[in-house]
Design a protein around this motif. Structure first.
Motif, short mmCIF file in Angstrom:
data_model
loop_
_atom_site.label_atom_id
_atom_site.label_comp_id
_atom_site.label_asym_id
_atom_site.label_seq_id
_atom_site.Cartn_x
_atom_site.Cartn_y
_atom_site.Cartn_z
N PHE A 35 73.78 145.35 73.41
CA PHE A 35 73.13 144.20 74.04
C PHE A 35 72.18 144.70 75.12
CE2 PHE A 35 77.27 141.95 73.05
CZ PHE A 35 76.73 141.13 72.07
N MET A 36 70.93 144.36 74.98
CA MET A 36 70.00 144.62 76.09
C MET A 36 69.51 143.25 76.54
SD MET A 36 66.73 147.06 76.30
CE MET A 36 65.32 146.57 77.27
N LEU A 37 70.15 142.75 77.59
CA LEU A 37 69.91 141.37 78.03
C LEU A 37 69.89 141.32 79.55
CD1 LEU A 37 72.38 139.70 75.52
CD2 LEU A 37 69.93 139.22 75.61
N GLY A 47 71.29 135.45 79.63
CA GLY A 47 71.84 136.67 79.05
C GLY A 47 73.33 136.52 78.77
N THR A 51 75.32 136.55 75.09
CA THR A 51 76.44 137.46 74.86
C THR A 51 77.68 136.69 74.44
OG1 THR A 51 75.52 138.80 76.62
CG2 THR A 51 77.73 139.36 75.90
N THR A 74 76.28 147.83 76.51
CA THR A 74 75.54 146.83 77.28
C THR A 74 74.59 147.48 78.28
OG1 THR A 74 77.46 145.40 77.12
CG2 THR A 74 75.84 144.82 78.76
N ASP A 76 71.72 146.09 81.27
CA ASP A 76 71.08 144.97 81.96
C ASP A 76 69.58 145.26 82.02
OD1 ASP A 76 70.21 142.99 83.61
OD2 ASP A 76 71.19 143.77 85.42
N ASP A 77 68.78 144.43 81.33
CA ASP A 77 67.33 144.73 81.30
C ASP A 77 66.59 144.20 82.53
OD1 ASP A 77 66.45 142.07 80.94
OD2 ASP A 77 66.67 142.20 78.79
N SER A 79 65.11 141.74 83.15
CA SER A 79 63.85 141.07 82.80
C SER A 79 62.66 141.84 83.35
CB SER A 79 63.84 139.64 83.33
OG SER A 79 64.87 138.90 82.72
N GLY A 102 68.40 141.80 71.73
CA GLY A 102 67.72 141.47 72.99
C GLY A 102 66.28 141.06 72.75
N THR A 103 65.72 140.33 73.62
CA THR A 103 66.22 139.84 74.90
C THR A 103 65.61 138.48 75.22
OG1 THR A 103 66.53 140.46 77.22
CG2 THR A 103 64.41 141.00 76.25
N ALA A 109 60.93 142.07 75.44
CA ALA A 109 61.21 142.06 74.00
C ALA A 109 60.12 142.78 73.21
CB ALA A 109 61.36 140.62 73.51
#
Lengths: 390, 288
Positions: A35-37, A47, A51, A74, A76-77, A79, A102-103, A109
């Motif tokens: 997950f890249m969120l 996000g 998930t 996981t 945390d991108d 944003s 993602g994302t 993205a």
């Protein structure tokens, strides 16, 4: 004394490493999902919803996809497009995930799609609506479980033209998603003979709307089409109502205008009509069971983002099942995903050639703090996927 | 643009400018008098807005929220000065930037843990919830006018305190020559603590007043921070009058920029800033 301590520490470290080695060896038979969120910042709640939705489907499926257990990675991108390539590479190159999810943020993205193309990693975009992802930048290994910016806005253009609206003013933030939304709207609205008097834009994330409201009052259009999201959208709708404009000039927009911020809007939101691929009162059994299970698991109401996460998992399930659970047979997985008919809470959908959902777009109205369905605005709307060579 | 629209846009400009002044005044005081570059100033605005949300939900009234919120902000400001900022006066600006940037991250994370990441609304107090009909279709919310009124009162009060009271005299003297003031037996550390607490309270008050019209949301301080620095720089560092003039200039530039030069609307404010700095590199009201 210190040497003894160092000695003990070294043993402890060695044991820890050995244990870590053991778990990663066990993990080899699990399918790796990355997950890249956004888990912090403005989009953190989106996000988390994505998930949660994804994990809910996996849980419903006995903790497996395609008969295989799942191991999650996981990142945390934040944003932040500047960190996007590096973050995506953490999952792709370091963790060697089988599927990247993602994302939310379109700029991030787009960078993820580039990394996915270069490394031939399977990517499912569970939100970001940039038209390019399933347009000029489409790829065999890039899928989307959400929407394109064009879809809800195009549907709104048709809806407004059908209502007999002729003269419109548009307002949005001057960034790609906002501009693509306005373009999609204008395409349908102009085709049906409507006229856009003026396009107003302001830089993201500026929320000083008062000058525009004064402008709108002096132009007196039949209606206003607006794209904003989150807190900015709540503020626009409130300012619009406070200026009394909602009494004479109705407000329309894609669904993001009134999603996840109805509490903040209060009464000002009442009666605003929007178009989206999901709504709060869809009358289908799949949605009912999805919502019940979600509330039970996470103690909060699901939203469109949770649905998109849920469907990302369904999509991958279809692919993995086709390949008999072998994630390494990517060609077969992709074929399985392309052929899938997803039984989504939003209503069943299939994928276009460019891997974007071909889905019903609903016309909704804000009533009693919910986005209630009024009708289906457009059935099975497919993004035109301009510039995609798939 | 017809004349009526012009007048309404002028009103919009004034109203926006006055709100910006409220945020920027605290920044210019802290920056000008204490020499601290406080990047966390936007966070105090955010904290104010969240205080308004939490306290208004608990007490059912924005008035009560503001009455409780201001002393809380003052105490919080004094505490931060004592615990952190007091150690920074003799350090260089880079270390101040580092600390205050760190504070932004900490405050945002605490906000996320304590209140969550959702967008919230705050109700406008019932007595100000009406609006005035300005043209056939447009009306103007009374609450916006109330905010402008509060801002004007505060501007005058600040001027009075700084120019006409003993405390103001000590503040101005401390700004001029810290060592000399100490030699005269004035407790300069206490003065600084008061100024910093005042700066925090002004930003928090701005956040509280703005919360009903701007909504309450994560990272709401960051946009305010940038525009506040623009105002401080245009106005001349440390000058309250300069901040007022600059805030009004920015209000006009932003409002009319959006209407007349929509293509450049994001840049107009910064073009004005560049112009002012070419004309007066130390800001409009540079200190003598």
């Amino acid at each position: 004394m210190t040497t003894t301590f160092k000695h003990i520490r070294n043993i402890a470290l060695a044991t820890a490493f050995a244990a870590a080695g053991l778990t990663s060896a066990q993990a080899a038979d699990k399918v790796k999902v990355g997950f890249m969120l956004p888990y912090t910042g403005t989009y953190a709640s989106l996000g988390n919803a994505i998930t949660n939705g994804f994990k809910q489907y996996v849980a419903e499926n006995g903790g497996k996809l395609g008969g295989r257990e799942i191991e999650y990675y996981t990142v945390d991108d934040e944003s932040d497009p500047a960190k996007a390539t590096e973050n995506a590479n953490k999952l792709v190159k370091r963790d060697k995930v089988d599927l990247l999810v993602g994302t939310v943020h379109s700029g991030v993205a787009l960078a993820m799609a580039k990394v996915a193309r270069e490394n031939k990693t399977l990517l499912i975009v569970p939100n970001a609506g940039a038209d390019e992802i399933t347009g000029p930048l489409c790829a065999p290994n890039v899928f989307r479980s959400s929407f394109s910016a064009w879809q809800p806005s195009y549907a709104m253009g048709e809806v407004m033209a059908k209502k007999g609206i002729k003269k419109v003013v548009t307002v949005t933030w001057k960034y790609s998603f906002g501009l693509q939304s306005v373009e999609g709207f204008k395409e349908a609205f102009s085709k049906a003979g409507g006229k856009v008097e003026k396009d107003m834009t302001l830089p993201f994330p500026n929320v000083e709307f008062q000058p525009f409201l004064t402008e709108i009052a002096s132009i007196k259009p039949d209606a206003v089409f607006v794209f904003f999201a989150g807190a900015g959208a709540a503020k626009f709708v409130k300012d619009y109502a406070a200026a009394g404009l909602n009494k004479t000039i109705p407000l329309y927009g894609p669904g993001f205008l009134t999603d996840g911020n109805l509490d903040a809007m209060g009464d000002a939101g009442k009666g605003v009509q929007t178009t989206l691929h999901y709504a709060d009162s869809l009358d289908n059994p799949k949605d009912k069971s999805f919502r019940l299970a979600y509330v039970k698991a996470y103690k909060q109401q699901p939203d469109v983002y949770a649905v998109q996460g849920y469907d990302a998992a369904q999509l991958y399930q279809a692919g993995l099942a086709a390949a008999g659970g072998d994630a390494s047979k990517q060609d077969v997985v992709i074929k399985g995903m392309e052929a899938a008919k997803i039984d989504s809470p939003r209503g069943a959908f299939t994928l276009s050639k460019a891997h974007n959902p071909v889905q019903d777009i609903y016309l909704r109205e804000v009533q009693g703090g919910q986005n209630k369905v009024i009708s289906t605005a457009v059935k099975s709307l497919a993004d035109p996927a301009r510039g995609c060579k798939l | 643009m017809d004349f009526a629209s012009f007048l309404i846009q002028t009103l919009n400009s004034l109203q926006y400018g006055l709100l910006l002044f409220l945020v920027a005044s605290g920044l210019t005081l802290v920056f000008g008098i204490m020499g601290i570059i406080n990047l966390a100033h936007g966070s105090f605005y955010m904290i104010g807005a969240y205080l308004a949300f939490v306290l208004a939900s608990a007490t059912g009234s924005l008035f009560m929220a503001i009455l409780l919120g201001i002393p809380l902000a003052l105490i919080f400001g004094a505490f931060l000065e004592w615990a952190l900022f007091a150690h920074l006066y003799k350090r260089d600006h880079l270390e101040q930037v580092l600390l205050t940037f760190g504070l932004i991250l900490i405050f945002e994370e605490l906000r996320s843990l304590l209140v969550g990441d959702e967008v919230h609304g705050v109700d406008i107090p019932a007595m100000f919830s009406g609006s005035i009909q300005l043209s056939e279709v447009l009306s103007y919310p009374v609450y916006r006018l109330v905010i402008s009124g509060v801002c004007i009162v505060l501007a005058v009060a600040l001027y009075f305190v700084i120019q006409r009271t003993r405390l103001g005299m000590m503040i101005r003297a401390g700004n001029h020559d810290r060592t000399m003031v100490e030699a005269l037996g004035i407790n300069i550390n206490m003065i600084y603590r008061v100024v910093f607490a005042l700066g925090v309270a002004l930003a928090a008050l701005a956040g509280m007043l703005a919360s009903p019209i701007s909504s309450v949301f994560p990272n709401m301080g960051s946009h305010v921070l940038i525009i506040s620095f623009v105002i401080v720089v245009i106005g001349g560092i440390g000058s309250v009058w300069g901040a007022l003039a600059a805030a009004l200039i920015v209000g006009f530039a932003d409002t009319f920029g959006k209407v007349l030069l929509p293509e450049l609307s994001g840049m107009v404010v910064y073009i004005v800033m560049a112009g002012v700095l070419l004309w007066r590199p130390e800001g409009i009201f540079k200190k003598g």
